[in-house]
Design a protein around this motif. Structure first.
Motif, PDB file in Angstrom:
ATOM      1  N   SER A 187      36.756  48.352  55.107  1.00  0.00           N
ATOM      2  CA  SER A 187      37.592  47.159  55.096  1.00  0.00           C
ATOM      3  C   SER A 187      36.920  46.142  54.171  1.00  0.00           C
ATOM      4  N   VAL A 188      37.671  45.119  53.808  1.00  0.00           N
ATOM      5  CA  VAL A 188      37.162  44.085  52.915  1.00  0.00           C
ATOM      6  C   VAL A 188      37.271  42.746  53.632  1.00  0.00           C
TER       7      VAL A 188
ATOM      8  N   ALA B   1      30.092  38.941  50.032  1.00  0.00           N
ATOM      9  CA  ALA B   1      28.978  38.281  49.346  1.00  0.00           C
ATOM     10  C   ALA B   1      29.276  38.160  47.853  1.00  0.00           C
ATOM     11  N   ILE B   2      30.029  39.120  47.334  1.00  0.00           N
ATOM     12  CA  ILE B   2      30.534  39.059  45.957  1.00  0.00           C
ATOM     13  C   ILE B   2      32.046  39.109  46.058  1.00  0.00           C
ATOM     14  N   ARG B   3      32.699  38.141  45.458  1.00  0.00           N
ATOM     15  CA  ARG B   3      34.158  38.071  45.532  1.00  0.00           C
ATOM     16  C   ARG B   3      34.804  38.788  44.353  1.00  0.00           C
ATOM     17  N   PHE B   4      36.040  39.208  44.560  1.00  0.00           N
ATOM     18  CA  PHE B   4      36.827  39.767  43.472  1.00  0.00           C
ATOM     19  C   PHE B   4      37.158  38.642  42.495  1.00  0.00           C
TER      20      PHE B   4
ATOM     21  N   ILE C 296      39.405  35.888  47.905  1.00  0.00           N
ATOM     22  CA  ILE C 296      39.641  34.541  47.383  1.00  0.00           C
ATOM     23  C   ILE C 296      38.694  34.347  46.207  1.00  0.00           C
ATOM     24  N   PRO C 297      39.211  34.375  44.982  1.00  0.00           N
ATOM     25  CA  PRO C 297      38.335  34.230  43.812  1.00  0.00           C
ATOM     26  C   PRO C 297      37.511  32.941  43.904  1.00  0.00           C
TER      27      PRO C 297
ATOM     28  N   ASP D   5      36.687  30.779  41.775  1.00  0.00           N
ATOM     29  CA  ASP D   5      37.215  29.637  41.042  1.00  0.00           C
ATOM     30  C   ASP D   5      38.438  29.022  41.707  1.00  0.00           C
ATOM     31  N   THR D   6      38.868  29.605  42.845  1.00  0.00           N
ATOM     32  CA  THR D   6      40.014  29.072  43.566  1.00  0.00           C
ATOM     33  C   THR D   6      39.540  28.016  44.564  1.00  0.00           C
ATOM     34  N   GLU D   7      40.141  26.854  44.502  1.00  0.00           N
ATOM     35  CA  GLU D   7      39.779  25.807  45.454  1.00  0.00           C
ATOM     36  C   GLU D   7      40.589  25.990  46.730  1.00  0.00           C
ATOM     37  N   THR D   8      39.902  25.824  47.861  1.00  0.00           N
ATOM     38  CA  THR D   8      40.589  25.917  49.146  1.00  0.00           C
ATOM     39  C   THR D   8      40.715  24.530  49.746  1.00  0.00           C
ATOM     40  N   ASN D   9      41.744  24.333  50.514  1.00  0.00           N
ATOM     41  CA  ASN D   9      41.988  23.038  51.140  1.00  0.00           C
ATOM     42  C   ASN D   9      41.689  23.086  52.622  1.00  0.00           C
ATOM     43  N   ASN D  10      40.592  23.703  53.013  1.00  0.00           N
ATOM     44  CA  ASN D  10      40.232  23.798  54.434  1.00  0.00           C
ATOM     45  C   ASN D  10      39.446  22.604  54.878  1.00  0.00           C
TER      46      ASN D  10
END
Length: 81
Positions: free
Chosen positions: A66-67, A38-41, A73-74, A76-81
């Motif tokens: 576990s995480v 719910a909160i990303r690194f 996945i920060p 601000d990182t764009e994913t290409n899914n």
């Protein structure tokens, strides 16, 4: 925990295992929300953990956890899914 240094092995406490292996382990406290994703690194947090060059064990309170992969996945990182 099991110490496999001897052929028979022996059960050791978590405290003893961590103490004996602190050269390659890093305990990292996180929140329950962070563990669930719910909160990303932040990228800075991930970079700092990489600099330890150790196996990182996540903990919520005094318990190992576990995480969720999404937490790593920060935002601000764009994913290409």
């Amino acid at each position: 925990m099991v110490d496999g240094s001897s052929i028979s092995g022996k059960v050791v406490s978590t405290k003893e295992f961590l103490s004996s292996n602190n050269s390659w382990l890093h305990l990292h406290k996180i929140s329950d929300k962070q563990a669930r994703g719910a909160i990303r690194f932040t990228q800075e947090e991930l970079d700092r953990l990489k600099q330890y060059n150790k196996v990182v064990l996540a903990m919520v309170g005094n318990a190992f956890t576990s995480v969720a992969p999404i937490a790593l996945i920060p935002e601000d990182t764009e994913t290409n899914n």
